[in-house]
Scaffold this motif. Sequence first.
Motif, PDB file in Angstrom:
ATOM      1  N   LEU A  91      51.702  53.780  83.138  1.00 30.49           N
ATOM      2  CA  LEU A  91      51.648  52.880  81.981  1.00 30.49           C
ATOM      3  C   LEU A  91      51.428  51.438  82.430  1.00 30.49           C
ATOM      4  O   LEU A  91      52.122  50.949  83.338  1.00 30.49           O
ATOM      5  N   GLN A  92      50.464  50.765  81.810  1.00 31.96           N
ATOM      6  CA  GLN A  92      50.246  49.336  82.043  1.00 31.96           C
ATOM      7  C   GLN A  92      50.947  48.574  80.919  1.00 31.96           C
ATOM      8  O   GLN A  92      51.214  49.129  79.856  1.00 31.96           O
ATOM      9  N   PHE A  93      51.237  47.313  81.153  1.00 33.76           N
ATOM     10  CA  PHE A  93      52.023  46.568  80.160  1.00 33.76           C
ATOM     11  C   PHE A  93      51.222  45.389  79.592  1.00 33.76           C
ATOM     12  O   PHE A  93      51.687  44.264  79.563  1.00 33.76           O
ATOM     13  N   ASN A  94      49.994  45.684  79.144  1.00 28.58           N
ATOM     14  CA  ASN A  94      49.165  44.622  78.568  1.00 28.58           C
ATOM     15  C   ASN A  94      49.379  44.480  77.063  1.00 28.58           C
ATOM     16  O   ASN A  94      49.776  43.437  76.592  1.00 28.58           O
ATOM     17  N   ARG A  95      49.106  45.537  76.311  1.00 27.36           N
ATOM     18  CA  ARG A  95      49.140  45.400  74.852  1.00 27.36           C
ATOM     19  C   ARG A  95      49.931  46.538  74.217  1.00 27.36           C
ATOM     20  O   ARG A  95      49.734  47.706  74.549  1.00 27.36           O
ATOM     21  N   ALA A  96      50.850  46.172  73.299  1.00 28.14           N
ATOM     22  CA  ALA A  96      51.612  47.174  72.549  1.00 28.14           C
ATOM     23  C   ALA A  96      51.427  46.932  71.059  1.00 28.14           C
ATOM     24  O   ALA A  96      51.159  45.803  70.633  1.00 28.14           O
ATOM     25  N   VAL A  97      51.563  48.002  70.282  1.00 25.34           N
ATOM     26  CA  VAL A  97      51.524  47.878  68.817  1.00 25.34           C
ATOM     27  C   VAL A  97      52.809  48.487  68.267  1.00 25.34           C
ATOM     28  O   VAL A  97      53.119  49.653  68.528  1.00 25.34           O
ATOM     29  N   ASP A  98      53.567  47.680  67.538  1.00 26.02           N
ATOM     30  CA  ASP A  98      54.820  48.119  66.910  1.00 26.02           C
ATOM     31  C   ASP A  98      54.471  48.610  65.505  1.00 26.02           C
ATOM     32  O   ASP A  98      54.063  47.835  64.650  1.00 26.02           O
ATOM     33  N   VAL A  99      54.622  49.906  65.296  1.00 25.71           N
ATOM     34  CA  VAL A  99      54.162  50.539  64.063  1.00 25.71           C
ATOM     35  C   VAL A  99      55.338  50.756  63.115  1.00 25.71           C
ATOM     36  O   VAL A  99      56.334  51.367  63.501  1.00 25.71           O
ATOM     37  N   GLY A 100      55.225  50.274  61.882  1.00 26.18           N
ATOM     38  CA  GLY A 100      56.371  50.316  60.962  1.00 26.18           C
ATOM     39  C   GLY A 100      57.425  49.381  61.526  1.00 26.18           C
ATOM     40  O   GLY A 100      58.577  49.724  61.720  1.00 26.18           O
TER      41      GLY A 100
END
Length: 268
Positions: A91-100
């Motif tokens: 896993l790379q730690f560039n971009r995350a999306v928090d859904v709900g």
Amino acid sequence: MSIELKGDDSEGVTYGNLQDFWKQELGSTPSADDTSAPSAHPGKRQQWYKEGLKYWDEAPATVNGVLGGFGHITKYDISSSAGFLRNLPDLQFNRAVDVGAGIGRVTNGLLIPLFKAVELVEPCEAYVRKAQETIKSPRLAKVHVMGMQDYKPGSEPVDCFWAQWALGHLPDDDLVHFLQRCAAGLAPGGVICAKENTCQNGTFHMDKEDNALTRCDLHYKHLFRTAGLVVVKQELQAGFPVELTAVHTYALRPAPATAPLDTEMASK
Ligand code: SAH
């Protein structure tokens, strides 16, 4: 392939199988297995989403509000989730999306400390306003004011989609489609994580108050498989209050491509 489940709802109605339940909720709906079929009764589906949102529009924009009075579990919840993510291979730690995303509880505690850019998907406008007020970090990249059912990842590859206590708001077929869209937006080594309440295997429970469905572990896994995903890691949350149902965290990745049957046959 379908799955045999029995269910009930918070008003005491029982359902002999999942198909009857969806028929009642959404009209004669395609099953999650038949994701290409057009949806019948779009009005009933709109009503489903409207009822879910109505609950959240009326709930306080606080940590206790988004967690139904269990705000005190946040510290423990976030530290377990951080351990879960840190130990995922590749896993790379560039971009995350928090859904709900609610008011940004997970974004603030978990995702912003770990990822360089974080996006939010949240349909409740009061929650979005609260999130924008409280998330001070320049790492907050974008806020999508919409439901998961309408969300499509943008052109920037995503390392981690994090959906927590939110997937019960999606009917089975919309959940499968949503997961497929997320999978298409993953960066190499990326994951879709789902952290959700679960009920006893072989059952489902519909809460009419917030219009959300609690699924069992088998039900979730059936839908993940239907979406073409495999569970690469699963953890049962330890240490939560006994009044809470079992919470499972899943990390999902696209299933490895298998050779088409005729190619396999031809090579024999
Ligand atoms: N994940 C957050 C919030 C959980 S509360 C946390 O753990 O703190 C559930 C959230 O799901 C609420 O913010 C609610 O507005 C949101 N929600 C409800 N229906 C949704 C939908 N169709 N798509 C995306 N989010 C939805």
